[in-house]
Design a protein around this motif. Structure first.
Motif, short mmCIF file in Angstrom:
data_model
loop_
_atom_site.label_atom_id
_atom_site.label_comp_id
_atom_site.label_asym_id
_atom_site.label_seq_id
_atom_site.Cartn_x
_atom_site.Cartn_y
_atom_site.Cartn_z
N VAL A 50 0.84 -1.20 0.00
CA VAL A 50 0.00 0.00 0.00
C VAL A 50 0.87 1.25 0.00
CG1 VAL A 50 -1.72 1.30 1.32
CG2 VAL A 50 -1.84 -1.19 1.25
N GLU A 51 0.49 2.21 -0.79
CA GLU A 51 1.09 3.55 -0.76
C GLU A 51 -0.05 4.55 -0.70
OE1 GLU A 51 3.92 4.55 -3.80
OE2 GLU A 51 4.79 2.54 -3.74
N LEU A 52 0.01 5.48 0.22
CA LEU A 52 -1.02 6.50 0.33
C LEU A 52 -0.75 7.62 -0.67
CD1 LEU A 52 -1.46 6.94 4.20
CD2 LEU A 52 -2.90 5.64 2.63
N PRO A 53 -1.76 8.01 -1.45
CA PRO A 53 -1.58 9.16 -2.33
C PRO A 53 -1.37 10.43 -1.50
CG PRO A 53 -3.70 8.06 -2.71
CD PRO A 53 -3.06 7.41 -1.55
N ASP A 54 -0.69 11.41 -2.05
CA ASP A 54 -0.39 12.64 -1.32
C ASP A 54 -1.64 13.31 -0.76
OD1 ASP A 54 2.29 12.33 -1.76
OD2 ASP A 54 2.32 13.61 -3.55
N ASN A 55 -2.74 13.28 -1.50
CA ASN A 55 -3.96 13.95 -1.02
C ASN A 55 -4.69 13.16 0.06
OD1 ASN A 55 -4.62 12.03 -2.98
ND2 ASN A 55 -6.44 13.14 -3.64
N HIS A 56 -4.18 11.97 0.42
CA HIS A 56 -4.77 11.17 1.50
C HIS A 56 -3.71 10.77 2.53
CE1 HIS A 56 -8.67 10.84 -0.36
NE2 HIS A 56 -8.10 10.48 -1.49
N SER A 57 -2.72 11.61 2.74
CA SER A 57 -1.60 11.28 3.62
C SER A 57 -2.00 11.16 5.09
CB SER A 57 -0.48 12.31 3.47
OG SER A 57 -0.96 13.58 3.83
N LEU A 89 2.99 3.23 7.61
CA LEU A 89 2.51 3.70 6.32
C LEU A 89 2.62 5.22 6.19
CD1 LEU A 89 1.33 2.62 3.70
CD2 LEU A 89 -0.94 2.85 4.70
N ARG A 90 2.62 5.90 7.32
CA ARG A 90 2.73 7.36 7.32
C ARG A 90 4.14 7.82 7.68
NH1 ARG A 90 -2.47 8.57 10.73
NH2 ARG A 90 -0.92 9.78 11.82
N GLY A 91 5.12 6.89 7.63
CA GLY A 91 6.51 7.26 7.83
C GLY A 91 7.09 6.99 9.21
#
Length: 114
Positions: A50-57, A89-91
């Motif tokens: 999974v990778e979160l798109p920038d607009n859903h960080s 997932l958020r770093g």
């Protein structure tokens, strides 16, 4: 009483994670009152691809785990508050789920169903 209930159910919570996700969380950061702790997951299999798109960080993608924990504990008459504190997932370096015991749920049977 709260402290004892939380500590007694921990092995079952860890076994459930192992059975359903193939991981065993570590339990840390107990509150002084013994009613709150953290489940630390070094690897979260729900986010492997999974990778979160920038607009859903800010999305908490694995929030499903909080609902599963809350619902499972309601089945054994425990009301808890469960929330994500950290998420890989958020770093963040680990995934941390914070769990707080709220109260023991009393079973109220309808009149005549005793």
């Amino acid at each position: 009483q709260k402290n004892k209930s939380n500590r007694q159910t921990l092995p079952k919570k860890q076994v459930a994670f192992k059975m359903y996700l193939g991981i065993t969380p570590s339990v840390t950061n107990w509150s002084p009152a013994g009613d709150e702790f953290s489940l630390m997951l070094e690897n979260n299999p729900l986010v492997d691809f999974v990778e979160l798109p920038d607009n859903h960080s800010t999305l908490i993608y694995s929030n499903l785990l909080c609902g599963v924990l809350r619902g499972a504990l309601e089945m054994v008459q425990m009301a808890v508050d469960v929330r994500f504190v950290q998420d890989t997932l958020r770093g963040d370096s680990v995934t941390e789920i914070r769990m707080k015991f709220i109260k023991r749920i009393e079973e109220n049977l309808p009149a005549g169903d005793e």
